[in-house]
Design an enzyme around this catalytic site. Sequence first.
Site, PDB file in Angstrom:
ATOM      1  N   ASP A 153      39.818  32.456  34.855  1.00  0.00           N
ATOM      2  CA  ASP A 153      41.150  31.862  34.958  1.00  0.00           C
ATOM      3  C   ASP A 153      41.025  30.383  34.624  1.00  0.00           C
ATOM      4  O   ASP A 153      41.056  29.513  35.495  1.00  0.00           O
ATOM      5  CB  ASP A 153      41.701  32.100  36.362  1.00  0.00           C
ATOM      6  CG  ASP A 153      41.876  33.580  36.642  1.00  0.00           C
ATOM      7  OD1 ASP A 153      42.877  34.143  36.205  1.00  0.00           O
ATOM      8  OD2 ASP A 153      40.968  34.188  37.252  1.00  0.00           O
ATOM      9  N   GLY A 208      33.115  40.515  39.943  1.00  0.00           N
ATOM     10  CA  GLY A 208      33.382  39.109  39.612  1.00  0.00           C
ATOM     11  C   GLY A 208      33.605  38.289  40.881  1.00  0.00           C
ATOM     12  O   GLY A 208      33.007  37.223  41.067  1.00  0.00           O
ATOM     13  N   HIS A 209      34.462  38.812  41.769  1.00  0.00           N
ATOM     14  CA  HIS A 209      34.707  38.108  43.036  1.00  0.00           C
ATOM     15  C   HIS A 209      33.398  37.978  43.828  1.00  0.00           C
ATOM     16  O   HIS A 209      33.119  36.929  44.422  1.00  0.00           O
ATOM     17  CB  HIS A 209      35.697  38.889  43.906  1.00  0.00           C
ATOM     18  CG  HIS A 209      37.070  39.032  43.328  1.00  0.00           C
ATOM     19  ND1 HIS A 209      37.584  40.242  42.940  1.00  0.00           N
ATOM     20  CD2 HIS A 209      38.050  38.121  43.100  1.00  0.00           C
ATOM     21  CE1 HIS A 209      38.825  40.081  42.507  1.00  0.00           C
ATOM     22  NE2 HIS A 209      39.130  38.804  42.589  1.00  0.00           N
ATOM     23  N   GLY A 269      36.541  31.228  39.420  1.00  0.00           N
ATOM     24  CA  GLY A 269      36.059  31.865  38.197  1.00  0.00           C
ATOM     25  C   GLY A 269      36.591  31.176  36.953  1.00  0.00           C
ATOM     26  O   GLY A 269      37.760  30.782  36.912  1.00  0.00           O
ATOM     27  N   GLN A 270      35.701  31.087  35.960  1.00  0.00           N
ATOM     28  CA  GLN A 270      36.112  30.513  34.673  1.00  0.00           C
ATOM     29  C   GLN A 270      37.065  31.453  33.928  1.00  0.00           C
ATOM     30  O   GLN A 270      37.714  31.050  32.987  1.00  0.00           O
ATOM     31  CB  GLN A 270      34.877  30.316  33.812  1.00  0.00           C
ATOM     32  CG  GLN A 270      34.704  28.884  33.407  1.00  0.00           C
ATOM     33  CD  GLN A 270      33.261  28.538  33.164  1.00  0.00           C
ATOM     34  OE1 GLN A 270      32.389  29.406  33.115  1.00  0.00           O
ATOM     35  NE2 GLN A 270      32.999  27.269  33.011  1.00  0.00           N
ATOM     36  N   LEU A 330      38.779  43.538  45.387  1.00  0.00           N
ATOM     37  CA  LEU A 330      37.586  42.814  44.951  1.00  0.00           C
ATOM     38  C   LEU A 330      36.728  43.645  44.002  1.00  0.00           C
ATOM     39  O   LEU A 330      36.605  44.850  44.155  1.00  0.00           O
ATOM     40  CB  LEU A 330      36.761  42.398  46.178  1.00  0.00           C
ATOM     41  CG  LEU A 330      37.515  41.514  47.179  1.00  0.00           C
ATOM     42  CD1 LEU A 330      36.592  41.133  48.337  1.00  0.00           C
ATOM     43  CD2 LEU A 330      38.089  40.264  46.518  1.00  0.00           C
ATOM     44  N   GLN A 344      43.833  27.944  35.538  1.00  0.00           N
ATOM     45  CA  GLN A 344      43.873  27.796  36.993  1.00  0.00           C
ATOM     46  C   GLN A 344      42.770  26.841  37.453  1.00  0.00           C
ATOM     47  O   GLN A 344      42.993  25.960  38.286  1.00  0.00           O
ATOM     48  CB  GLN A 344      43.683  29.172  37.637  1.00  0.00           C
ATOM     49  CG  GLN A 344      43.414  29.131  39.117  1.00  0.00           C
ATOM     50  CD  GLN A 344      43.418  30.526  39.719  1.00  0.00           C
ATOM     51  OE1 GLN A 344      44.471  31.131  39.871  1.00  0.00           O
ATOM     52  NE2 GLN A 344      42.254  31.049  40.044  1.00  0.00           N
TER      53      GLN A 344
HETATM   54  P1  AMP Z   1      42.048  36.763  41.868  1.00  0.00           P
HETATM   55  O1  AMP Z   1      41.714  37.661  43.014  1.00  0.00           O
HETATM   56  O2  AMP Z   1      42.261  37.487  40.583  1.00  0.00           O
HETATM   57  O3  AMP Z   1      43.097  35.754  42.206  1.00  0.00           O
HETATM   58  O4  AMP Z   1      40.723  35.917  41.598  1.00  0.00           O
HETATM   59  C1  AMP Z   1      40.077  35.215  42.623  1.00  0.00           C
HETATM   60  C2  AMP Z   1      38.960  34.407  42.022  1.00  0.00           C
HETATM   61  O5  AMP Z   1      38.049  35.268  41.345  1.00  0.00           O
HETATM   62  C3  AMP Z   1      39.438  33.392  40.978  1.00  0.00           C
HETATM   63  O6  AMP Z   1      38.687  32.192  41.102  1.00  0.00           O
HETATM   64  C4  AMP Z   1      39.136  34.094  39.680  1.00  0.00           C
HETATM   65  O7  AMP Z   1      38.941  33.218  38.589  1.00  0.00           O
HETATM   66  C5  AMP Z   1      37.847  34.810  40.031  1.00  0.00           C
HETATM   67  N1  AMP Z   1      37.600  35.937  39.126  1.00  0.00           N
HETATM   68  C6  AMP Z   1      38.475  36.913  38.791  1.00  0.00           C
HETATM   69  N2  AMP Z   1      37.918  37.741  37.886  1.00  0.00           N
HETATM   70  C7  AMP Z   1      36.668  37.277  37.638  1.00  0.00           C
HETATM   71  C8  AMP Z   1      35.597  37.683  36.792  1.00  0.00           C
HETATM   72  N3  AMP Z   1      35.694  38.753  36.008  1.00  0.00           N
HETATM   73  N4  AMP Z   1      34.453  36.948  36.804  1.00  0.00           N
HETATM   74  C9  AMP Z   1      34.348  35.862  37.603  1.00  0.00           C
HETATM   75  N5  AMP Z   1      35.324  35.420  38.420  1.00  0.00           N
HETATM   76  C10 AMP Z   1      36.468  36.105  38.440  1.00  0.00           C
END
Ligand code: AMP
Length: 280
Positions: free
Chosen positions: A150, A36-37, A147-148, A33, A153
């Site tokens: 992705d 962003g998360h 998150g935008q 994490l 996704q």
């Molecule tokens: P992940 O752990 O990469 O699968 O991401 C989990 C969630 O966090 C997804 O909804 C991503 O879009 C979001 N996320 C990842 N990186 C960021 C970021 N830099 N800013 C905002 N949300 C993010």
Amino acid sequence: MQVVQTIPALRAALAQARAAGRTIGFVPTMGCLHAGHLALLTRARQEATFNVVSIFVNPTQFGPNEDFSRYPRTFEADRTACESAGADLIFAPTPADFYPQGAATWVDVEGLSTGLCGEFRPGHFRGVATVVAMLFNAVQADVAVFGQKDLQQLAVIRRMVRDLHFPVRIIAHETIRESNGVAMSSRNRYLAAEDLQRATAIPAALAEARRLVAAGETEAARIRDAALACLTKEPALRPQYVAVVDQETMAPVTQVTPGRCALAIACHLGNTRLIDNTVL
Ligand code: AMP
């Protein structure tokens, strides 16, 4: 904050929270994490009173030559971060716990899943949609935050929720960036400091596209070419795609309708694949 691994333990904890009148917020993640998360979790806490973070590196969304086995797993740090950021529960199943033996059911969001990342990561969005559907069924949240960053996704999940009538409200959160403008990502851990600096060509390309649109440019090809020219100023970046698309359908557009379209980028830096996008 509780940490649970199995569906029965998750259901018991959620039943208690619901019986106490709490509403459920949900942030699905693959762990490792970063801020962003945690911003997604903070957003979820504005919407719901019992907030669940899932941490699950989902094997079905990785291709055979991708980074599933070396994807960073940092559970203890993630647990501390979730606790400090006010999560109520972490759901962290093992693949063997979560995928029933012989699981044969897939969720495939057609059309939206085939372009952009889908073209270079066949099966990726099928894995994403399937695991998110499973997680939605397990958590039965009132609201889930994505998150935008992705972008594709997000579009796939929104369509799945609409098509399959999942009773969950989806909220999109803006991309959180490093101080140099590079989008935060768990995969940034793979990058050396000089590579993180090289990656600033990506947000520079996005900024150039926004600048053109603000100046009245609507021709998608010109916006794309200008962004690509910015990216290729950094020879270490190997662009995989640069595309101007409709945010909802992910289909390429020829003319930009401001607010509706986005510029999406994927590129390799060494062995690391980075994606980013901006609304135009
Ligand atoms: P992940 O752990 O990469 O699968 O991401 C989990 C969630 O966090 C997804 O909804 C991503 O879009 C979001 N996320 C990842 N990186 C960021 C970021 N830099 N800013 C905002 N949300 C993010």
